[in-house]
Design an enzyme around this catalytic site. Structure first.
Site, mmCIF file in Angstrom:
data_model
loop_
_atom_site.group_PDB
_atom_site.id
_atom_site.type_symbol
_atom_site.label_atom_id
_atom_site.label_comp_id
_atom_site.label_asym_id
_atom_site.label_seq_id
_atom_site.Cartn_x
_atom_site.Cartn_y
_atom_site.Cartn_z
ATOM 1 C CD GLU A 1 -2.856 -0.959 2.850
ATOM 2 O OE1 GLU A 1 -3.205 -1.798 2.946
ATOM 3 O OE2 GLU A 1 -2.341 -0.186 3.701
ATOM 4 C CB CYS B 1 2.022 7.145 3.940
ATOM 5 S SG CYS B 1 2.368 5.828 5.016
ATOM 6 C CB CYS C 1 4.793 -6.170 9.484
ATOM 7 S SG CYS C 1 5.908 -5.000 10.736
ATOM 8 C CB CYS D 1 2.323 -3.401 16.848
ATOM 9 S SG CYS D 1 4.070 -2.760 16.721
ATOM 10 C CB CYS E 1 -0.235 -2.773 13.579
ATOM 11 S SG CYS E 1 0.250 -2.209 12.089
ATOM 12 C CB CYS F 1 -0.609 1.158 8.195
ATOM 13 S SG CYS F 1 0.853 -0.083 7.837
#
Length: 340
Positions: free
Chosen positions: A88, A101, A108, A112, A115, A329
């Site tokens: 993205e 961004c 990832c 977290c 997230c 995100c």
């Protein structure tokens, strides 16, 4: 064949010289690609047929494929295809500038809890060219000049350090994309050793830290990275960065209802950051159906802000953009993967 966008100017100079061309030819190629945004090497009018042939035989020159676009009044979100998945990037149109961004990984591994990117694990790092091509693709697609880049999309930038640094070199190269270093911000969840390595470069690129909690007990629960590098170690790395660069650090703090938004948390955070060259960016949370977290109420956001402000901490509440288009995100990528 390799993407031409994966090379810094110095790397391209070395390649061309080692193949019998002149050092200045690299500048001509860079300017053709990044300034004039040519669609083929043959369109670079000031280089020889021999160099065009060499480039065509060894390198590719193309943008990323756009899989999906979501648009709102001031924010557009793009899903771009890369080998092995999708990434993205988000275009934000401010009154004063356009910002993009961008992502650094497919997925990832930082995990977290709040997230969406961390829910879908890392497949691989993005190459230098894939980082750069996000900017190049959107500039060409939208016929605009990107004026600010924030490296806060999918992935942990410092977990892809070498490709990140190469991409920063291309982004700031006067013959390349030609962004001022202070127009770029890199965000990390707290990889202490890489923060120090980044500080040693003594550059002017902005640093943002995803903090999100004022103590180890709470941060351990929502950010596993804290078990590797606790807040004391993280603050030590931040102090080192400030000492080396004399640059203010932005502390990102998502306000989660009933988790980290209490007045006690605000007072703890104020004590933690007192006297530091830091700015706290309070972020209203974009809820997702895959986590139990919810955004703090406007009243609790305001109280948190007031406590920090009255304690002498530089603080602001981030202006929301893209809430109605899966702006947070990883949300668009997750939705796309579920549908496909």
């Amino acid at each position: 064949m390799n993407s031409i966008f994966g090379y810094t100017l110095k790397e391209l100079e070395d390649i061309l010289v080692s193949n019998g061309f002149k050092k200045f030819n690299a500048t001509q190629v860079f300017e053709g690609i990044y300034k004039r945004k040519v669609n083929s090497f043959d369109e670079i009018s000031n280089i020889s047929k021999e160099l065009k042939s060499f480039l065509n035989s060894n390198y590719i020159l193309k943008s990323l494929k756009v899989l999906e676009v979501l648009r709102s009044d001031d924010t557009d979100k793009f899903l771009l295809e890369v080998d092995g998945g999708a990434i993205e990037c988000v275009l934000m149109r401010h009154d004063y500038a356009t910002s993009l961004c961008i992502s650094t990984q497919i997925g990832c591994n930082m995990s977290c809890a709040f997230c969406e990117s961390g829910r879908l694990k890392k497949i691989r790092n993005l190459s230098t060219s894939e980082i750069i091509l996000q900017v190049f693709t959107i500039e060409k697609l939208e016929n605009i000049r990107i004026q600010n880049v924030v490296i806060m999309g999918i992935g942990e930038p410092f977990d892809n350090y070498d490709n990140l640094i190469n991409a920063l070199s291309i982004l700031t190269c006067p013959k390349g994309i030609d962004l001022g270093s202070r127009k770029i911000t890199v965000s990390t969840c707290g990889l202490v050793l890489k923060i120090k390595e980044f500080a040693d470069l003594e550059g002017q690129v902005n640093l943002a830290i995803s903090l999100h909690a004022p103590n180890d007990e709470l941060r351990n629960k929502i950010m596993p990275i804290n078990k590797a590098y606790n807040i004391k170690e993280l603050l030590g790395a931040i102090d080192y960065y400030i000492e080396k660069t004399n640059r203010r650090v932005t502390m990102e703090y998502i306000l989660l209802d009933g988790i980290n938004d209490s007045e006690e948390c605000a007072r703890e955070l104020a004590t933690l950051l007192k006297g530091k060259l830091a700015y706290v960016n309070l972020i209203p949370y974009n809820s997702t159906s895959h986590t139990e977290f919810r955004r703090a109420s406007k009243n609790r956001q305001d109280k948190f802000y007031d406590i920090l402000y009255n304690a002498g901490i530089q603080v602001g509440i981030r202006h929301e953009m893209g809430k109605n288009i899966k702006g947070a995100c990883g949300q668009l990528r997750a939705s796309y993967l579920e549908k496909n």
